[in-house]
Design a protein around this motif. Sequence first.
Motif, short mmCIF file in Angstrom:
data_model
loop_
_atom_site.label_atom_id
_atom_site.label_comp_id
_atom_site.label_asym_id
_atom_site.label_seq_id
_atom_site.Cartn_x
_atom_site.Cartn_y
_atom_site.Cartn_z
N VAL A 1 -56.16 -97.17 38.81
CA VAL A 1 -55.42 -98.29 39.35
C VAL A 1 -55.51 -99.67 38.66
CG1 VAL A 1 -55.05 -99.51 41.56
CG2 VAL A 1 -55.85 -97.11 41.49
N ALA B 1 -48.92 -99.64 44.79
CA ALA B 1 -48.34 -98.59 45.32
C ALA B 1 -49.68 -97.76 45.55
CB ALA B 1 -47.57 -97.91 44.07
N TYR B 2 -50.88 -98.16 45.49
CA TYR B 2 -52.08 -97.52 45.76
C TYR B 2 -52.26 -97.28 47.33
CZ TYR B 2 -57.00 -95.95 46.37
OH TYR B 2 -57.88 -95.40 46.98
N GLU B 3 -52.34 -95.94 47.48
CA GLU B 3 -52.58 -95.64 49.12
C GLU B 3 -53.74 -94.74 49.21
OE1 GLU B 3 -49.33 -93.64 50.79
OE2 GLU B 3 -48.17 -95.56 50.61
N SER B 4 -54.24 -93.74 48.30
CA SER B 4 -55.32 -93.10 48.41
C SER B 4 -55.76 -92.25 47.21
CB SER B 4 -55.11 -91.84 49.36
OG SER B 4 -55.97 -90.98 49.59
N ASP C 1 -56.99 -89.31 47.01
CA ASP C 1 -57.20 -87.96 47.36
C ASP C 1 -56.52 -87.09 46.18
OD1 ASP C 1 -58.80 -88.58 49.52
OD2 ASP C 1 -56.89 -88.26 50.82
N PRO D 1 -59.84 -101.62 46.39
CA PRO D 1 -59.00 -100.63 47.51
C PRO D 1 -59.24 -101.38 48.95
CG PRO D 1 -61.09 -99.72 46.98
CD PRO D 1 -61.06 -100.61 45.98
N SER D 2 -58.44 -101.25 49.77
CA SER D 2 -58.28 -101.91 50.93
C SER D 2 -59.54 -101.02 51.99
CB SER D 2 -56.94 -101.63 51.73
OG SER D 2 -56.47 -100.33 51.83
#
Length: 569
Positions: free
Chosen positions: A334, A360-363, A365, A377-378
């Motif tokens: 990221v 664009a980062y979400e997870s 996994d 990260p959030s």
Amino acid sequence: MRLLGLDTPALVLTLLVACGLVLWLYLQKRPPTRVVVPSLLLWESLAPDLERAVAPWRRTPEASSLLLALAIALALIAALADPLRSATGPARSVLIAIDHSASMAARDVAPSRLAEAKRQARARLDTLPADATIAVVAVEVGAVPLTSFTTDRAVLLRAIDGIRDGNSVGDLLPLSELALDLSRPRPGAELVLFSDGNLEHGDQARRALDAEPALSAQHVLVGQSARNVGFSGFSLRRYPLDPTHQECLVSLTNFGAQRERLSLRVFAAGGLLSEESFALEPGQTVARTLRDLPSSGARLTAKLTLHAGPDTLASDDLASAALPPRPRTRVLAVSRDDRYLTAALLLDESLTVRELDPAAYESADGFDVVVFDGVLPSAPVNVAALYLGPHGQGAHPLPLGTAVERPFFERVDKRNALLSGLALTDVNVARAALLLPRPGDLVLAEGELKSGTRVPLLVEGKRNGTPFLTLAFDPRESDLPLRAAFPLFLLRALDHLAHPDGARAALAEGVVASEGAIAPHPDVLGKRESSRAAVAKVGASQRWWPILLALAIGLLTLEWFTFQRRWTT
């Protein structure tokens, strides 16, 4: 009586066929030729004299000839069956043990020591009485019974023929324990060992056998003094500082009693890597190292060749090893278009990298490691994470204090594999986040401010079982990316985070023979005999085939003599 050649069904069938053939041949005899004469007066006058001259048994010549032919056939077939008369006295119990350890593959006895041991064991079977009960045992690391005690020679021969070369050092102690267990219910039992004597725990085995004087034991020595040079070690090691390369360690030993000249060749899939010739003194061991080889998982093979003819033991003239290929590591980076980071990640072919813009980062996994380059990260992540220059709002394993200006490396843990060999003390850093480690976290590097205050620059730890590693400053705000230490540190960090249990094997031991000293050792069982000789030879008088063969020859001579005298025609 025991038939060592033809078994009973084959013997009966052979007798029937032979007797039927003899009878058929006699039935093919041409009838007397009829002769017409003008008068019988002359012959009638001679008949009384001829009748008196002919003995009574001459009146049945055809029956006599048929009986002689049948007797000759029966005698020959009985000799082929090889009957053996039972010995007098109680039946013997013999335990035949055959050593098939690594040294028995030596070729100083053609074609090999093991083949010679099996040949001698088969010959020993022929000398034992028909009623002797015999068991066959294979000896290597342990003693494995191949048959129970039996008088069936066919079963015993199949067991002997089925023994194959082993690759371990032989052990005499299990054989002695097995022999004692099997012999206790069989008074006067005998143990016959066919071996070159290269067996461990010989003293302990002899002491155990001495405790049972009723058990006789004999060692039949197989082999001669032999020369042998072999691999005593062969291994590969992946460089801890550079997992993409490896080195190979080769160790050779002269186990013989004379000086040997030899050639050593090392091969990979692509061909010959190294070739060297040198000499080894008796008992000498030398080591050779091949350095800076690609660590691609390819198998390396080493072969030695003696200049003065073939080696006696071929099994230790070849060695091979291969490091397991490095498993693929899925990395999520990221980052905001960090060219230094991208270039470093391309250096390791075992990495599968996906770069993602922070927006664009979400997870993370589905990845093994996630790299947060200058961003946070959030929410906490559930995979191993590397944080480079953490700042701003977001989740981080450590509390972050106020940024500090121009820290420089003061203490670096060189014993840690991540930092070993890396030159960091003169790295210039513009600013760094103030990391506040928690109990249990490991500070791998510390910086010092001009005021003398020390601040953590590299911290390792775990949160909820998930490992993390955080570098307090953004590499782009330092001259670290311009140094060789940066890609090495980055690749080591990813490897360590993705495989903290050392799943990427760094050392591989090669396959080499386990036994090198192969000179024969006589009397490993000691000179022990009970009241009954361990290997009493069966005299020729107990074998019937010579008598039957002589009888067949005598009957054939008689048949020829009577035929020539026209007594049976």
